[in-house]
Write a protein that holds these residues in place. Structure first.
Motif, PDB file in Angstrom:
ATOM      1  N   ALA A   6       1.509  -1.111   0.000  1.00  0.00           N
ATOM      2  CA  ALA A   6      -0.381  -0.008  -0.239  1.00  0.00           C
ATOM      3  C   ALA A   6       0.831   1.243   0.495  1.00  0.00           C
ATOM      4  O   ALA A   6       1.924   1.694   0.502  1.00  0.00           O
ATOM      5  N   THR A   7       0.908   2.338  -1.178  1.00  0.00           N
ATOM      6  CA  THR A   7       1.864   3.504  -0.637  1.00  0.00           C
ATOM      7  C   THR A   7       0.488   4.555  -0.242  1.00  0.00           C
ATOM      8  O   THR A   7      -0.466   4.246   0.302  1.00  0.00           O
ATOM      9  N   ARG A   8       1.128   5.725   0.553  1.00  0.00           N
ATOM     10  CA  ARG A   8       0.951   6.495   1.425  1.00  0.00           C
ATOM     11  C   ARG A   8      -0.149   7.486   1.016  1.00  0.00           C
ATOM     12  O   ARG A   8       0.118   7.541  -0.237  1.00  0.00           O
ATOM     13  N   SER A   9      -1.300   7.607   1.007  1.00  0.00           N
ATOM     14  CA  SER A   9      -2.399   8.745   0.801  1.00  0.00           C
ATOM     15  C   SER A   9      -3.773   8.737   1.404  1.00  0.00           C
ATOM     16  O   SER A   9      -3.800   7.390   2.714  1.00  0.00           O
ATOM     17  N   ILE A  12      -9.438   7.403   2.899  1.00  0.00           N
ATOM     18  CA  ILE A  12      -9.173   5.518   3.175  1.00  0.00           C
ATOM     19  C   ILE A  12     -10.839   5.228   2.905  1.00  0.00           C
ATOM     20  O   ILE A  12     -11.207   4.346   3.923  1.00  0.00           O
ATOM     21  N   LEU A  41      -8.250  -1.539  -0.443  1.00  0.00           N
ATOM     22  CA  LEU A  41      -7.304  -0.630  -0.898  1.00  0.00           C
ATOM     23  C   LEU A  41      -6.795  -0.217   0.613  1.00  0.00           C
ATOM     24  O   LEU A  41      -5.912  -0.116   1.126  1.00  0.00           O
ATOM     25  N   PRO A  42      -8.172   0.610   0.916  1.00  0.00           N
ATOM     26  CA  PRO A  42      -7.887   1.775   2.563  1.00  0.00           C
ATOM     27  C   PRO A  42      -7.840   0.980   3.964  1.00  0.00           C
ATOM     28  O   PRO A  42      -7.210   1.183   4.143  1.00  0.00           O
ATOM     29  N   ARG A  45      -4.393   0.209   3.355  1.00  0.00           N
ATOM     30  CA  ARG A  45      -2.981   1.418   3.929  1.00  0.00           C
ATOM     31  C   ARG A  45      -2.493   1.062   5.516  1.00  0.00           C
ATOM     32  O   ARG A  45      -1.678   1.057   5.738  1.00  0.00           O
ATOM     33  N   ALA A  48      -0.587  -2.082   6.136  1.00  0.00           N
ATOM     34  CA  ALA A  48       0.505  -2.075   5.949  1.00  0.00           C
ATOM     35  C   ALA A  48       1.010  -0.900   7.785  1.00  0.00           C
ATOM     36  O   ALA A  48       2.265  -1.280   7.529  1.00  0.00           O
ATOM     37  N   GLU A  49       0.476   0.574   7.202  1.00  0.00           N
ATOM     38  CA  GLU A  49       0.554   1.550   9.024  1.00  0.00           C
ATOM     39  C   GLU A  49       1.261   0.365  10.319  1.00  0.00           C
ATOM     40  O   GLU A  49       2.211   0.274  10.878  1.00  0.00           O
ATOM     41  N   CYS A  88      -1.569   6.984   6.885  1.00  0.00           N
ATOM     42  CA  CYS A  88      -1.950   6.213   5.466  1.00  0.00           C
ATOM     43  C   CYS A  88      -3.202   7.400   5.109  1.00  0.00           C
ATOM     44  O   CYS A  88      -4.067   7.456   4.463  1.00  0.00           O
TER      45      CYS A  88
END
Length: 106
Positions: A6-9, A12, A41-42, A45, A48-49, A88
């Protein structure tokens, strides 16, 4: 095989940034949400955090929910973290608030 990370965005989805991880897990206990592809996806993220996990392939929402729940079981202090406290959910800096911009003003 692809590596899913997951990329930072700040997006959420329907997850409220003021919820705690405990409230998120409780909200996710609804069976209908456990298979909602819009949450993948949310949740990736957030997961992953919390865990720093890197997945081989794209994890399902169920796998992500289980991973988040396992993280809470492993470290109960995670329950009290608010979603907005995770990177995220943090807004990306704008050009006017970036350190480079501040240096140019000096």
């Amino acid at each position: 095989m692809d590596t899913f990370f997951a990329t930072r965005s700040p997006d959420i989805g329907p997850i409220d940034p003021d919820w705690t991880i405990d409230a998120l897990v409780e909200w996710l206990s609804d069976d209908a949400r456990q298979h909602d592809p819009a949450l993948r996806l949310p949740l990736a993220r957030i997961e992953a955090e919390l865990t720093g996990a890197r997945w081989t392939g794209s994890p399902s929402t169920v796998a992500l929910i289980r991973s988040i729940a396992d993280a809470v079981i492993g470290d109960p202090t995670i329950r009290d973290i608010r979603i907005r406290e995770l990177a995220c959910a943090a807004p990306e800096p704008t050009d006017s608030s970036s350190p480079e911009h501040l240096l140019q003003l000096a």
